[in-house]
Design a protein around this motif. Structure first.
Motif, mmCIF file in Angstrom:
data_model
loop_
_atom_site.group_PDB
_atom_site.id
_atom_site.type_symbol
_atom_site.label_atom_id
_atom_site.label_comp_id
_atom_site.label_asym_id
_atom_site.label_seq_id
_atom_site.Cartn_x
_atom_site.Cartn_y
_atom_site.Cartn_z
ATOM 1 N N TRP A 302 0.852 -1.185 0.000
ATOM 2 C CA TRP A 302 0.000 0.000 0.000
ATOM 3 C C TRP A 302 0.884 1.229 0.000
ATOM 4 C CZ3 TRP A 302 -5.075 0.012 -0.891
ATOM 5 C CH2 TRP A 302 -5.785 1.202 -0.707
ATOM 6 N N GLU A 303 0.784 2.020 -1.062
ATOM 7 C CA GLU A 303 1.576 3.235 -1.199
ATOM 8 C C GLU A 303 0.658 4.447 -1.184
ATOM 9 O OE1 GLU A 303 4.661 3.933 -1.222
ATOM 10 O OE2 GLU A 303 5.592 1.955 -1.298
ATOM 11 N N GLY A 304 0.672 5.183 -0.079
ATOM 12 C CA GLY A 304 -0.154 6.380 0.017
ATOM 13 C C GLY A 304 -1.626 6.056 0.071
ATOM 14 N N THR A 305 -2.306 6.204 -1.054
ATOM 15 C CA THR A 305 -3.753 5.981 -1.104
ATOM 16 C C THR A 305 -4.142 4.924 -2.122
ATOM 17 O OG1 THR A 305 -3.993 7.782 -2.723
ATOM 18 C CG2 THR A 305 -4.254 8.344 -0.386
ATOM 19 N N ARG A 306 -3.198 4.115 -2.580
ATOM 20 C CA ARG A 306 -3.541 3.109 -3.578
ATOM 21 C C ARG A 306 -2.691 1.863 -3.403
ATOM 22 N NH1 ARG A 306 -1.041 5.675 -9.164
ATOM 23 N NH2 ARG A 306 1.104 5.885 -8.446
ATOM 24 N N PRO A 307 -3.211 0.695 -3.824
ATOM 25 C CA PRO A 307 -2.425 -0.544 -3.765
ATOM 26 C C PRO A 307 -1.466 -0.625 -4.945
ATOM 27 C CG PRO A 307 -4.626 -1.009 -4.596
ATOM 28 C CD PRO A 307 -4.598 0.456 -4.255
ATOM 29 N N LEU A 308 -0.384 -1.366 -4.734
ATOM 30 C CA LEU A 308 0.634 -1.507 -5.763
ATOM 31 C C LEU A 308 1.153 -2.940 -5.734
ATOM 32 C CD1 LEU A 308 2.108 0.354 -7.824
ATOM 33 C CD2 LEU A 308 3.928 0.581 -6.138
ATOM 34 N N LEU A 309 1.166 -3.579 -6.899
ATOM 35 C CA LEU A 309 1.657 -4.947 -7.020
ATOM 36 C C LEU A 309 3.113 -4.917 -7.437
ATOM 37 C CD1 LEU A 309 -1.519 -5.334 -7.281
ATOM 38 C CD2 LEU A 309 -0.993 -7.399 -8.563
ATOM 39 N N VAL A 310 3.972 -5.519 -6.638
ATOM 40 C CA VAL A 310 5.400 -5.591 -6.951
ATOM 41 C C VAL A 310 5.886 -7.010 -6.716
ATOM 42 C CG1 VAL A 310 5.872 -3.177 -6.414
ATOM 43 C CG2 VAL A 310 6.064 -4.885 -4.620
ATOM 44 N N GLU A 311 6.974 -7.342 -7.371
ATOM 45 C CA GLU A 311 7.547 -8.676 -7.253
ATOM 46 C C GLU A 311 8.730 -8.655 -6.296
ATOM 47 O OE1 GLU A 311 9.696 -12.062 -10.117
ATOM 48 O OE2 GLU A 311 9.002 -10.142 -10.938
ATOM 49 N N VAL A 312 8.769 -9.621 -5.396
ATOM 50 C CA VAL A 312 9.894 -9.775 -4.479
ATOM 51 C C VAL A 312 10.638 -11.046 -4.856
ATOM 52 C CG1 VAL A 312 8.466 -10.969 -2.752
ATOM 53 C CG2 VAL A 312 10.623 -9.905 -2.058
ATOM 54 N N GLN A 313 11.972 -10.961 -4.874
ATOM 55 C CA GLN A 313 12.809 -12.094 -5.222
ATOM 56 C C GLN A 313 13.747 -12.410 -4.063
ATOM 57 O OE1 GLN A 313 14.705 -10.653 -8.819
ATOM 58 N NE2 GLN A 313 13.276 -11.774 -10.112
ATOM 59 N N ALA A 314 13.933 -13.692 -3.817
ATOM 60 C CA ALA A 314 14.831 -14.144 -2.750
ATOM 61 C C ALA A 314 15.739 -15.232 -3.291
ATOM 62 C CB ALA A 314 14.032 -14.660 -1.555
ATOM 63 N N LEU A 315 16.972 -15.210 -2.840
ATOM 64 C CA LEU A 315 17.949 -16.239 -3.200
ATOM 65 C C LEU A 315 18.620 -16.720 -1.919
ATOM 66 C CD1 LEU A 315 19.588 -17.884 -5.242
ATOM 67 C CD2 LEU A 315 21.159 -15.942 -5.431
ATOM 68 N N VAL A 316 18.437 -18.011 -1.626
ATOM 69 C CA VAL A 316 19.043 -18.638 -0.451
ATOM 70 C C VAL A 316 20.035 -19.680 -0.955
ATOM 71 C CG1 VAL A 316 18.624 -19.915 1.678
ATOM 72 C CG2 VAL A 316 16.935 -18.258 0.865
ATOM 73 N N ASP A 317 21.310 -19.502 -0.625
ATOM 74 C CA ASP A 317 22.360 -20.379 -1.143
ATOM 75 C C ASP A 317 23.363 -20.675 -0.032
ATOM 76 O OD1 ASP A 317 23.706 -21.897 -3.010
ATOM 77 O OD2 ASP A 317 24.900 -20.199 -3.741
ATOM 78 N N TYR A 318 23.995 -21.862 -0.135
ATOM 79 C CA TYR A 318 24.964 -22.260 0.884
ATOM 80 C C TYR A 318 26.125 -21.279 0.917
ATOM 81 C CZ TYR A 318 28.372 -24.984 3.486
ATOM 82 O OH TYR A 318 29.302 -25.388 4.412
ATOM 83 N N SER A 319 26.541 -20.908 2.126
ATOM 84 C CA SER A 319 27.586 -19.910 2.301
ATOM 85 C C SER A 319 28.922 -20.565 2.621
ATOM 86 C CB SER A 319 27.203 -18.948 3.436
ATOM 87 O OG SER A 319 28.220 -18.017 3.653
#
Length: 456
Positions: A302-319
């Protein structure tokens, strides 16, 4: 002549000190204290006048119900996205500060706005960094109407205000506040004292004469507005134009607004004809590949007064490191550390030996907690190398006890997702809609274990 008084001001918080010191004792910042000369106190102005202005009537005391609000209607800038960030348009007599990185498009946006407004009202564009020929060349390149826009190349604030009293513009642009100076302040333009006094002088002029003034401000290396923090205190609206050099999209975000909602977001696209509005910003942030990959998920913020669809990316890798890395772009890093602990305690997922990288696509900065559940889902998806459904959205706040808490405006978020063709949604149980949303399956969850079961 008396001895000139000096003071020392922190450029981050605006705190004043009697002598210079390396660290500000108020905000704990280092090397931010700058010396400036205190301007001499002038004699009190006669009744009916104000120092620097002519013809200003004497102020009188009124009750709030006696104030005439109908005489100050907002007027549009010509850009709906700009009006949205301002809270519905420009308020006469307001002082607006717009900042951004060099090349972000501040001067381009304001030149486009002023050329449009000049067709219907008196305007004045004051440039201190460029010549009038350079401004005219840009306007010609952008194919803007230039026959009615009044321009001025000047850096002295007193001279600008005296000329504005004769021109009587409804809106005036100062480009930029860092090159303006006042005659009675001895320091160089761009210093703490010059920026501080010039902005205060222009703000008083705007209030006394009902002229809307837009000031352009530079930003520092860390992305904050240059100059003392008191600069943001004295103005009515603070806006930041953001955009990376490798992207043609620009986001206009409101940080402070006395006449509307804060954290409002407007999206523009930089083209050969200047900045163009993006009426459906969710569409540009959802420009994904054909194949769904693990660790990728769409969330509704939710940004201000309207909804916004965004993509989130995650990368989990052995350290390979003794201390695995935790890197976030567009999200708060402390929030990620907390969610990883919740995921370990209540989701049974151990990532202590894994590097974790998180990115919000499109350069959007997410600060609200509705992204918690989507972030956890993306982390688990990458860790298990299991791609999630392409037409699914997720939102919800995750508590330390593993509970899924509700977020505001749940109905509007779901309708926005359904409008873009999403078929399934994982939401907090308190955000489950009373009436079914056509074409969308809504799965309500109460705990993290319920959410992971529904997702995987």
């Amino acid at each position: 002549m008396g001895k000139k008084k000096t003071a020392f001001v922190c450029s981050d918080c605006g705190a004043e000190f009697a002598r210079w010191q390396g660290q500000c004792s108020e905000c704990k910042a280092w090397n931010t204290i700058t010396e400036f000369r205190v301007p001499s106190v002038k004699a009190a102005p006669r009744a009916g006048t104000m120092a620097g202005y002519a013809g200003v009537v004497e102020a009188k005391v009124q009750t709030l119900d006696e104030v005439n609000l109908e005489s100050l209607p907002r007027f549009s800038t010509g850009f709906k996205e700009f009006d949205r960030v301002l809270g519905g348009g420009v308020v006469p007599g307001s002082a607006i500060l717009i900042g951004g990185e060099p090349g972000a498009g501040k001067s381009t946006l304001l030149l486009q706005t002023m050329c449009l407004l000049a067709e219907s009202m008196p305007t004045l564009y004051v440039t201190g960094e460029e010549s009038l020929q350079q401004v005219a060349m840009r306007a010609k390149r952008l194919s803007l109407p230039t026959n009615k826009l009044r321009t001025l190349a000047e850096t002295n604030v007193e001279s600008i205000c005296q000329l504005a009293l004769r021109e009587k513009p409804a809106i005036m642009v100062i480009d930029s506040i860092q090159v303006m100076h006042m005659s009675d302040v001895q320091s160089a333009p761009g210093s703490v004292s010059q920026v501080r006094e010039s902005a205060a002088y222009l703000t008083r002029f705007a209030k006394q004469n009902q002229v809307a003034i837009i000031m352009v401000g530079h930003v520092t290396k860390d992305g904050s507005l240059a100059g003392p923090k008191v600069l943001e205190h004295c103005i009515d609206c603070s806006i930041l134009l953001e955009g990376s050099s490798d992207s043609r999209f620009r986001t206009l975000r409101g940080n402070k607004n006395r006449f509307g909602a804060v954290n409002e977001l407007g999206v523009f696209a930089m083209t050969g004809q200047g900045l163009k509005e993006v009426s459906n910003p969710s569409a540009i942030f959802l420009n994904r590949g054909e194949e769904q990959t693990p660790g990728s998920l769409v969330m509704v913020i939710w940004e201000g007064t309207r909804p916004l669809l965004v993509e989130v990316q995650a990368l989990v890798d052995y350290s390979q490191l003794a201390n695995p890395r935790r890197v976030t772009v567009g999200l708060e890093q402390n929030r990620l550390a907390m969610l990883l602990a919740v995921l370990h305690r209540h989701g049974g997922l151990q990532v202590a030996d894994q590097d974790v990288f998180v990115n919000v696509v499109g350069g959007v900065k997410v600060s609200e907690t509705s992204a918690d559940l989507a972030l956890i889902a993306a982390l688990v998806s990458s860790f298990k190398n299991h791609a999630l459904e392409r037409q699914m959205v997720v939102f919800g706040e995750v508590g330390l006890g593993g509970e899924i808490r509700p977020v505001p405006s749940g109905q509007e978020r779901l309708r926005e997702a359904a409008k873009h063709g999403f078929k399934r949604a994982i939401v907090p149980i308190a955000n489950k809609p009373k009436d079914a949303i056509e074409g969308m399956e809504v799965v309500a969850v109460a705990s993290l274990s319920d959410a992971l079961e529904a997702l995987f």
